[in-house]
Design an enzyme around this catalytic site. Structure first.
Site, PDB file in Angstrom:
ATOM      1  N   THR A 185       0.930  -1.239   0.019  1.00 48.31           N
ATOM      2  CA  THR A 185       0.193   0.197  -0.244  1.00 48.31           C
ATOM      3  C   THR A 185       0.945   1.303   0.072  1.00 48.31           C
ATOM      4  O   THR A 185       2.075   0.961  -0.791  1.00 48.31           O
ATOM      5  CB  THR A 185      -1.147  -0.029   1.387  1.00 48.31           C
ATOM      6  N   CYS A 186       0.650   2.708   0.096  1.00 56.35           N
ATOM      7  CA  CYS A 186       1.181   3.281  -0.079  1.00 56.35           C
ATOM      8  C   CYS A 186       2.359   3.604   1.289  1.00 56.35           C
ATOM      9  O   CYS A 186       2.841   4.804   1.786  1.00 56.35           O
ATOM     10  CB  CYS A 186       0.344   4.810   0.426  1.00 56.35           C
ATOM     11  N   ARG A 225       2.874   0.989   3.310  1.00 55.55           N
ATOM     12  CA  ARG A 225       3.718  -0.263   3.473  1.00 55.55           C
ATOM     13  C   ARG A 225       3.806  -1.525   2.404  1.00 55.55           C
ATOM     14  O   ARG A 225       2.778  -1.081   1.714  1.00 55.55           O
ATOM     15  CB  ARG A 225       3.084  -0.731   5.093  1.00 55.55           C
ATOM     16  N   THR A 282     -10.190   2.588   7.984  1.00 56.35           N
ATOM     17  CA  THR A 282     -10.651   1.545   7.363  1.00 56.35           C
ATOM     18  C   THR A 282     -10.221   0.296   6.396  1.00 56.35           C
ATOM     19  O   THR A 282     -10.894  -0.621   5.777  1.00 56.35           O
ATOM     20  CB  THR A 282     -12.592   0.768   7.124  1.00 56.35           C
ATOM     21  N   GLN A 299      -7.310  -3.459   1.846  1.00 56.27           N
ATOM     22  CA  GLN A 299      -6.197  -4.008   1.092  1.00 56.27           C
ATOM     23  C   GLN A 299      -5.666  -5.067   1.358  1.00 56.27           C
ATOM     24  O   GLN A 299      -5.738  -5.671   1.335  1.00 56.27           O
ATOM     25  CB  GLN A 299      -5.194  -2.815   1.213  1.00 56.27           C
ATOM     26  N   ILE A 317      -9.050   8.657  -4.367  1.00 59.33           N
ATOM     27  CA  ILE A 317      -9.656   9.771  -5.098  1.00 59.33           C
ATOM     28  C   ILE A 317     -10.928  10.214  -3.966  1.00 59.33           C
ATOM     29  O   ILE A 317     -11.444  11.650  -3.889  1.00 59.33           O
ATOM     30  CB  ILE A 317      -9.257   9.855  -6.176  1.00 59.33           C
TER      31      ILE A 317
END
Length: 429
Positions: A55-56, A58, A120, A125, A199
């Site tokens: 993810t952004c 990790r 959340t 993810q 977004i």
């Protein structure tokens, strides 16, 4: 089987390093195959299991194998896969074995390890990561059980504690920062680049401020138009971005591009066309969508996910009681999982015992059938078979008792007493 988690996150590495080890979704399945082969090549006797969460904030590798002692090998693989030097990556990597890996998975899914406490999005993810690993054939009994319990713990934490209450999301933090630069967001033109979940969340928060104009630019025109329509905005082709960037006061970008889509030169031209009116830019992508050199320009206020971290952490202190409650729940569930894991460790031993006992049984049955075929008395055959089978089954324990030292013999007697339950005959009639 041993559990291990290795990775980097927003606590251990800056976004400049995290973006270099991020895995685009389409790369995860081949990466899992390559990662599993690390242990197969090392002579692993059991089929290894693996999952990648990227993810952004990790990049983490969850794995289960019969030997996970080679931390350096895993770091070497991660760095070489992304074309990095292992020495550059190693200081930022955490390695979590066994119960630490379990605890970490529970905390991540519950939002306790997120930049936004209690958020959340990470749970979805993680579910995507598990589904991808399953489709790649990389999951087995151990990781399947770990992640199913992980999702159950996350549900319990979110349902019984207030960890997520009054949390400040990245999107809300972006609006707060914009309000520090512009008196009113309602007077500004806002551009969103991308049309994903982040977004959409940002558009929701900015739309609530009723900006002067709201525009969505996305590679897939249909998806961008659909998102813009939800917020009474309009869409534009991503190809028009360089020519129209100067029109927007606020630009929020979060795409899955592996390379920056907004360069220094394009922003310089936009600032010049705006006659140095400020531009507020938020880059929520990892890898980043906006070249970091843009931050050095005058009249440009560029924030990354790490820059927003200080804003979202402002409300953490007020939720510490809820965090403590969540940690208690997690600790209890970790102990429960480790008990299950310990129980699984005896499965190979039990399977071997069954195999040996069945082989003895088959041999005795075969011998008895031969005796019956030659006309021996059935009662005598059954008696001989039962005696022979009994002798063979107790040969191992008897041999161990005879060879044991006095201290070992006491332990064996106690253990065998529990196995055979040789209770004293009751005096009741």
């Amino acid at each position: 089987m041993q559990l291990l988690t290795i990775g980097i996150n927003h606590h251990t590495a800056p976004v400049a390093l995290r973006e270099r080890v991020a895995f685009p979704l389409e790369q995860i399945k081949p990466a899992l195959a390559a990662f599993k082969s690390l242990w197969v090549a090392g002579g692993s006797s059991a089929e290894p299991e693996a999952a990648i969460l990227s993810t952004c904030n990790r990049t983490e590798l969850y794995c289960a194998a019969d030997d996970l002692s080679t931390r350096e090998a895993a770091i070497d693989w991660l760095s070489s896969y992304h074309g990095m030097d292992a020495g550059e990556l190693a200081p930022h990597v955490y390695t979590l074995p066994q119960s630490e890996a379990v605890r970490h998975a529970f905390r991540v899914a519950s939002g306790l390890d997120s930049m936004v406490l209690g958020e959340t999005q990470i749970l979805g993810q993680m579910k995507t990561a598990v589904r991808t690993a399953s489709e790649a054939g990389a999951l087995g009994t151990y990781l399947n059980q770990l992640f199913q319990r992980t999702f159950s713990v996350a549900k319990e934490v979110r349902g019984t504690t207030a960890v997520g209450a009054q949390s400040v999301s990245m999107a809300a933090a972006a609006v707060r920062l914009a309000q520090r630069i512009f008196d009113k967001v309602s007077n500004q033109r806002v551009l969103f680049i991308g049309a994903g979940e982040m977004i959409e969340l940002c558009a929701t928060h900015f739309a609530a401020q009723e900006p002067r104009e709201l525009v969505v630019a996305n590679r897939t025109a249909e998806r961008g138009a659909k998102l813009a329509e939800r917020f009474r905005g309009h869409a534009m082709p991503l190809s028009e971005l360089p020519a129209r960037m100067h029109e927007f006061d606020i630009i929020v970008s979060c795409t899955a591009s592996t390379l920056p889509i907004i360069g220094l030169g394009a922003v310089e031209r936009a600032v010049k066309a705006r006659r140095h009116r400020p531009i507020f830019m938020v880059d929520l992508a990892v890898p980043r969508d906006i070249e970091p050199e843009v931050a050095k320009l005058q009249d440009v206020f560029l924030y990354t996910v790490d820059d927003l971290g200080a804003v979202v952490r402002e409300g953490h202190a007020s939720r510490q009681a809820a965090v403590a409650q969540a940690e208690t729940i997690i600790e209890t569930r970790v102990q429960s999982f480790m008990q299950w894991l310990d129980a699984r460790s005896v499965v190979p031993v039990i399977r071997h015992m069954h195999t040996q006992a069945d082989a003895l049984r088959r041999a005795e049955v075969e011998r008895a059938l031969k005796m019956l075929a030659r006309g021996d008395d059935p009662a005598a055959v059954l008696e001989a078979m039962s005696q022979s089978l009994t002798n063979k089954l107790i040969h191992g324990p008897t041999h161990a008792l005879n060879r044991a030292s006095s201290s070992e013999r006491s332990t064996l007697i106690e253990l065998l007493g529990g196995v055979y339950r040789h209770d004293k005959p009751s005096s009741d009639h």
